[in-house]
Write a protein that holds these residues in place. Structure first.
Motif, PDB file in Angstrom:
ATOM      1  N   PRO A 163      -6.231  56.034  52.151  1.00 40.66           N
ATOM      2  CA  PRO A 163      -6.700  54.770  52.742  1.00 40.66           C
ATOM      3  C   PRO A 163      -6.574  53.559  51.820  1.00 40.66           C
ATOM      4  CG  PRO A 163      -8.216  56.541  53.254  1.00 40.66           C
ATOM      5  CD  PRO A 163      -7.237  57.100  52.273  1.00 40.66           C
ATOM      6  N   ASN A 164      -6.580  53.765  50.496  1.00 38.56           N
ATOM      7  CA  ASN A 164      -6.554  52.619  49.588  1.00 38.56           C
ATOM      8  C   ASN A 164      -5.151  52.074  49.363  1.00 38.56           C
ATOM      9  OD1 ASN A 164      -5.958  55.077  48.145  1.00 38.56           O
ATOM     10  ND2 ASN A 164      -6.073  53.912  46.249  1.00 38.56           N
ATOM     11  N   ALA A 166      -2.801  50.670  51.345  1.00 32.01           N
ATOM     12  CA  ALA A 166      -2.261  49.951  52.495  1.00 32.01           C
ATOM     13  C   ALA A 166      -0.960  49.242  52.147  1.00 32.01           C
ATOM     14  CB  ALA A 166      -3.296  48.929  52.995  1.00 32.01           C
ATOM     15  N   ASP A 167      -0.740  48.904  50.866  1.00 33.93           N
ATOM     16  CA  ASP A 167       0.476  48.196  50.462  1.00 33.93           C
ATOM     17  C   ASP A 167       1.721  49.054  50.637  1.00 33.93           C
ATOM     18  OD1 ASP A 167      -0.852  49.639  48.205  1.00 33.93           O
ATOM     19  OD2 ASP A 167       1.022  49.158  47.185  1.00 33.93           O
ATOM     20  N   CYS A 168       1.565  50.368  50.782  1.00 32.19           N
ATOM     21  CA  CYS A 168       2.713  51.269  50.949  1.00 32.19           C
ATOM     22  C   CYS A 168       2.920  51.657  52.407  1.00 32.19           C
ATOM     23  CB  CYS A 168       2.535  52.508  50.096  1.00 32.19           C
ATOM     24  SG  CYS A 168       2.734  52.199  48.337  1.00 32.19           S
ATOM     25  N   PHE A 169       2.301  50.912  53.331  1.00 27.25           N
ATOM     26  CA  PHE A 169       2.477  51.188  54.752  1.00 27.25           C
ATOM     27  C   PHE A 169       3.742  50.502  55.257  1.00 27.25           C
ATOM     28  CE2 PHE A 169      -1.102  52.911  57.541  1.00 27.25           C
ATOM     29  CZ  PHE A 169      -0.223  53.595  58.347  1.00 27.25           C
ATOM     30  N   CYS A 170       4.776  50.462  54.433  1.00 32.22           N
ATOM     31  CA  CYS A 170       6.038  49.815  54.793  1.00 32.22           C
ATOM     32  C   CYS A 170       7.111  50.300  53.825  1.00 32.22           C
ATOM     33  CB  CYS A 170       5.913  48.291  54.751  1.00 32.22           C
ATOM     34  SG  CYS A 170       5.402  47.648  53.149  1.00 32.22           S
ATOM     35  N   VAL A 171       8.366  50.061  54.169  1.00 35.23           N
ATOM     36  CA  VAL A 171       9.481  50.507  53.336  1.00 35.23           C
ATOM     37  C   VAL A 171       9.460  49.798  51.987  1.00 35.23           C
ATOM     38  CG1 VAL A 171      11.990  50.600  53.159  1.00 35.23           C
ATOM     39  CG2 VAL A 171      10.878  51.062  55.346  1.00 35.23           C
ATOM     40  N   ARG A 358      -2.577  49.302  60.246  1.00 29.19           N
ATOM     41  CA  ARG A 358      -2.249  48.493  59.063  1.00 29.19           C
ATOM     42  C   ARG A 358      -3.324  47.439  58.813  1.00 29.19           C
ATOM     43  NH1 ARG A 358       2.187  50.752  60.990  1.00 29.19           N
ATOM     44  NH2 ARG A 358       3.922  51.205  59.561  1.00 29.19           N
ATOM     45  N   PHE A 359      -3.784  46.788  59.879  1.00 29.80           N
ATOM     46  CA  PHE A 359      -4.822  45.775  59.687  1.00 29.80           C
ATOM     47  C   PHE A 359      -6.136  46.401  59.206  1.00 29.80           C
ATOM     48  CE2 PHE A 359      -2.383  42.926  62.690  1.00 29.80           C
ATOM     49  CZ  PHE A 359      -2.176  41.925  61.765  1.00 29.80           C
ATOM     50  N   GLU A 360      -6.454  47.609  59.680  1.00 32.74           N
ATOM     51  CA  GLU A 360      -7.681  48.271  59.246  1.00 32.74           C
ATOM     52  C   GLU A 360      -7.669  48.526  57.747  1.00 32.74           C
ATOM     53  OE1 GLU A 360      -8.404  51.866  61.368  1.00 32.74           O
ATOM     54  OE2 GLU A 360      -8.197  50.915  63.328  1.00 32.74           O
ATOM     55  N   ARG A 361      -6.515  48.874  57.206  1.00 29.14           N
ATOM     56  CA  ARG A 361      -6.421  49.165  55.778  1.00 29.14           C
ATOM     57  C   ARG A 361      -6.210  47.902  54.957  1.00 29.14           C
ATOM     58  NH1 ARG A 361      -3.506  55.001  54.989  1.00 29.14           N
ATOM     59  NH2 ARG A 361      -4.301  56.006  56.855  1.00 29.14           N
ATOM     60  N   GLY A 362      -5.698  46.858  55.592  1.00 32.35           N
ATOM     61  CA  GLY A 362      -5.528  45.589  54.900  1.00 32.35           C
ATOM     62  C   GLY A 362      -4.064  45.251  54.664  1.00 32.35           C
ATOM     63  N   VAL A 363      -3.640  44.109  55.165  1.00 31.33           N
ATOM     64  CA  VAL A 363      -2.284  43.631  54.913  1.00 31.33           C
ATOM     65  C   VAL A 363      -2.347  42.504  53.888  1.00 31.33           C
ATOM     66  CG1 VAL A 363      -1.567  44.255  57.251  1.00 31.33           C
ATOM     67  CG2 VAL A 363      -2.341  41.922  56.795  1.00 31.33           C
ATOM     68  N   ARG A 451      -2.787  44.166  46.826  1.00 29.12           N
ATOM     69  CA  ARG A 451      -3.484  45.313  46.252  1.00 29.12           C
ATOM     70  C   ARG A 451      -4.993  45.098  46.299  1.00 29.12           C
ATOM     71  NH1 ARG A 451      -0.729  49.178  43.312  1.00 29.12           N
ATOM     72  NH2 ARG A 451      -2.709  50.267  43.539  1.00 29.12           N
ATOM     73  N   PHE A 452      -5.596  45.452  47.444  1.00 27.40           N
ATOM     74  CA  PHE A 452      -7.044  45.322  47.607  1.00 27.40           C
ATOM     75  C   PHE A 452      -7.807  46.332  46.753  1.00 27.40           C
ATOM     76  CE2 PHE A 452      -5.114  44.022  51.629  1.00 27.40           C
ATOM     77  CZ  PHE A 452      -5.690  42.782  51.816  1.00 27.40           C
ATOM     78  N   ASP A 453      -7.127  47.403  46.335  1.00 23.35           N
ATOM     79  CA  ASP A 453      -7.815  48.498  45.660  1.00 23.35           C
ATOM     80  C   ASP A 453      -7.942  48.293  44.161  1.00 23.35           C
ATOM     81  OD1 ASP A 453      -4.986  48.719  45.665  1.00 23.35           O
ATOM     82  OD2 ASP A 453      -5.134  50.781  44.960  1.00 23.35           O
TER      83      ASP A 453
END
Length: 790
Positions: A163-164, A166-171, A358-363, A451-453
């Motif tokens: 969950p932390n 979110a920055d890797c939720f994309c290529v 994606r929005f739940e984890r943070g963009v 990087r919110f984490d």
């Protein structure tokens, strides 16, 4: 998340095999759950060019086609409605294998020889579309293999993100970590700005700036409605598990997969007035793209125009403004929505979409304009059109600046146990787009906006460990001083309680702190329980005031499954509303029902009764060294009248024990009596430390007394009086018989007491023992009216 390996390597190619790439990502915390081929083998399937199309002489819907394979022309029969002269398509000649593995042969179809077949997407195993044959780009080379034309020699990589991350939720996010791992340079994530060719904009108002502090938009007019999504894009979407819908929708999905920023496309001609980001009013309704219509509760974040809701913010667009085959003007949206607000809405309406995840984890809160520019260029390339300016509406109210962390390089050695050069540490952090000021001590490290984490020093140490490689950290036992453990004279009350109850056949249970209001009222009538603001269900909508309801439900669950001997206990919190607010207290409770002892040939079977659970509680109190606690007849609304005792210590009630009230037992459906106890841990307090008592070497003297008392006199009162009168010579006192019957007057009973006298130093004389017995008899006569039985 699924992504194409080829697409990933376009961003950064480490030059290693797929297996090593997957292993390095997994070791760095991006777990690769699976690797699969992007397409079936499709052996022998090539690009064919349709040179001629003629009607079939014996069918109204079939066509006789002449297909060029780069060397020769072949005749075959095709029934697809979209077959036409000049079309480049997938041709499977005789001997080729299609998606399901079937080998094609030359065969006649209604009297016309057919050399293979032209294939649909579904027949090739590349999707579900079976409406027509596959259409390949006009510049595809006839005779080339379909695998080369479509670059099907690819692997679908499935990434399981924590969950932390979110920055890797994309290529691009995965590629960034990959470049850091292999020490390479990532393809630039900067996107060229598209110059505005018109001044047309849509006015945007942020009426809920805490939930949506940034909203970017752009108008594009004059879009070609006949444009189609190019094959390269549709293939990348397919390999990422996303279905092609419409070029405008496909572009927004592509940008989301590439950059991690969800987007939405509105049909501009269906919008009315301003676009407003606001919270819903209770009772508003919205029709969504999935053909559903929902009624909104107050506080749901919406995108609206002058007519009402047009999108469920960050989750799904509305049907009233959806793009279609007739759309020529579009308004692109790219926004930042506060993660917690989005997560709550998605769960409330049970709608989990690619965007909401994606929005739940943070963009990236600063990536909205970049996504607009990327999508604009793709739309212009595919659909043409005239772009307006990229308008970004922002509010500082809901923005959280990226963290700046004080970092001491020595923390790496302290937390990881390995030496990493400071230059290497700085290089690792910079490779992850962090701003490192290593000219001061401690270093100042600025986390990137995505990087919110990253918030504390340990987070940076974790990043160093990931990129340096967890496998490089040696596995060795910690070096500690071997000091003998010193026992605690006052060991935790709860640990001793668990041990005692487990030995006596009880199993520990953990039940919900939320219970049914009707059950709460049954166990504690006349007292209101604390309601939950957002309950899981109506049956779990209040906080428990006692552990008994949950344990009773657990016992019933077991009883309904043919479990006879049930003994459960739980230690947990109970909640009560007091004038000062919510009061939380720790409580231990237990219950038993069924046989008192296991069935054995040498003993008569019987069910548990009040005295069995009283004995369990007595053993528990002795283990906890609560010698001053007495069992006093009492009442309790949840317990059987006449089978209830309060646990009293120093005139304060610290618990109860008894049988479940028959009315509650019948309501719940128990077929046997249920016996319960509860002890307030806070009231019980810390038990006294155990003390050593030496064992006497001299013999003990026992005297048995049969005392006749009124029926109303309790055994506890007799024991208490005898204990006080006997003095220090008394070592043990037992009640070993209760008699009613012949020789005893009505309303009376005989209690047989066993008194054991002993000293440590000398044998007692008869005179000393007789004096003690006389004192006991006198005190019993005085306190409880007891007389010595003849």
């Amino acid at each position: 998340m699924k992504l194409s390996e080829r697409w990933l390597r376009e961003w950064f190619d480490p030059g290693v095999e797929t297996a090593e790439l997957a292993e390095r990502l997994t070791l760095a915390g991006l777990e690769i759950e699976g690797l699969s081929a992007a397409a079936p083998a499709l052996t022998g399937v090539i690009v064919g060019e349709v040179r001629e199309v003629a009607p079939h002489p014996d069918s109204d819907h079939l066509h006789v086609c002449q297909v060029f394979d780069g060397n020769a022309t072949h005749q075959l029969v095709c029934g697809a409605a979209n077959v036409r002269r000049g079309l480049k398509t997938a041709y499977a000649p005789p001997g080729a294998a299609i998606g399901d593995g079937r080998l094609l042969t030359r065969s006649p179809i209604r009297g016309v020889e057919s050399a293979g077949m032209l294939c649909s997407v579904a027949e090739l195993g590349l999707g579900d579309d079976a409406s027509g044959i596959m259409e390949l780009p006009a510049d595809a080379s006839a005779g080339s293999t379909l695998r080369d034309c479509m670059q099907l020699d690819d692997t679908v990589v499935e990434v399981n993100l924590t969950p932390n991350r979110a920055d890797c939720f994309c290529v691009s996010g995965v590629a960034r970590d990959l470049a850091a791992l292999f020490g390479g340079r990532l393809k630039s994530t900067q996107v060229a700005t598209v110059a505005a060719q018109s001044d047309r904009v849509v006015q945007v108002q942020l009426a809920a700036p805490l939930a949506c502090p940034a909203y970017a938009g752009r108008v594009i007019t004059g879009i070609n409605p006949n444009a189609r999504t190019p094959l390269w894009m549709s293939e990348r979407l397919r390999r990422s598990g996303v279905r092609c819908i419409h070029p405008l929708v496909d572009v927004t999905n592509y940008v989301m997969l590439e950059l991690g920023q969800p987007m939405h496309a509105f049909d501009l001609d269906k919008l009315e007035g301003w676009v407003v980001v606001r919270e819903s009013i209770a009772g508003e309704r919205i029709a969504l793209l999935d053909d559903s219509e929902i009624e909104l509760v107050a506080g749901t974040l919406l995108i609206t125009d002058d007519r009402g809701p047009i999108a469920l913010a960050g989750i799904m667009g509305g049907a009233t403004t959806a793009v279609s085959e007739r759309t020529t003007n579009v308004f692109l949206e790219s926004a930042f929505f506060e993660p917690i607000r989005l997560a709550g809405a998605a769960r409330r309406y049970r709608m989990h979409t690619d965007a909401s995840q994606r929005f739940e984890r943070g963009v990236d809160p600063r990536g909205q304009a970049r996504a607009i520019e990327r999508a604009t260029q793709l739309i212009l390339d595919i659909c043409s059109g005239t772009p307006g300016p990229c308008a970004v509406t922002e509010s500082d109210t809901g923005r959280r600046p990226p963290a700046v962390v004080q970092f001491r390089p020595a923390a790496v050695k302290r937390l990881l146990g390995i030496d990493v050069a400071e230059s290497r540490i700085a290089a690792i952090l910079r490779s992850l787009d962090m701003q490192v000021d290593d000219t001061v001590m401690p270093w100042r490290v600025g986390a990137p906006s995505f990087r919110f984490d990253i918030n504390i020093e340990a987070d940076l140490v974790e990043e160093v460990a990931r990129i340096q490689g967890y496998e490089s950290i040696p596995a060795r036992l910690p070096m500690t001083a071997g000091l003998p453990a010193v026992g605690d004279a006052t060991s935790p009350l709860e640990a001793r309680a668990r041990n005692t109850l487990s030995v006596r056949g009880y199993f520990e249970a953990i039940t919900y702190s939320f219970i049914d209001p009707s059950l709460a009222r049954a166990f504690d009538p006349g007292v209101e329980s604390v309601p939950l603001a957002n309950p899981i269900s109506s049956e779990m909508s209040v906080l428990r005031r006692s552990i008994w309801p949950g344990l009773a439900q657990a016992a019933l669950h077991n009883r309904n499954r043919q479990v006879d001997d049930i003994r459960l206990f739980e230690i947990g919190m109970v909640f009560r509303q007091e004038q000062g607010g919510l009061l939380q207290r720790r409580q231990m409770a237990g219950l038993r029902t069924g046989p008192a002892v296991r069935v054995h040939w040498s003993d008569r079977a019987r069910d548990s009764d009040f005295y069995d659970i009283k004995q369990d509680v007595d053993a528990l109190l002795q283990t906890l060294r609560q010698e001053r606690v007495r069992f006093v007849p009492s009442t309790h609304p949840a317990l059987h009248p006449g089978q209830t005792a309060a646990l009293v210590r120093d005139d304060a009630v610290i618990g109860h024990v008894g049988a479940l009230h028959p009315a509650i037992s019948a309501r719940m459906g128990f077929d046997k009596p249920l016996f319960l106890f509860e002890i307030d841990c806070d009231d019980a307090g810390v038990s006294a430390a155990a003390q050593f008592h030496p064992i006497s070497k001299v013999p003990a003297v026992r005297r048995d007394l049969a005392i006749v008392v009124d029926e109303s006199v309790t055994a506890d009162a007799c024991l208490q009086a005898a204990r006080e009168a006997a003095g220090d010579l008394l070592r043990d006192l037992q009640l070993f018989d209760v008699y009613r019957g012949q020789g005893i007057d009505s309303g009376k009973k005989s209690l047989a007491l066993g008194l054991i006298f002993q000293t440590l130093s000398s044998t007692l004389t008869d005179d000393e023992v007789e004096q003690a017995v006389r004192r006991v008899l006198a005190r019993l006569r005085e306190c409880v009216g007891g007389t010595l039985r003849d």
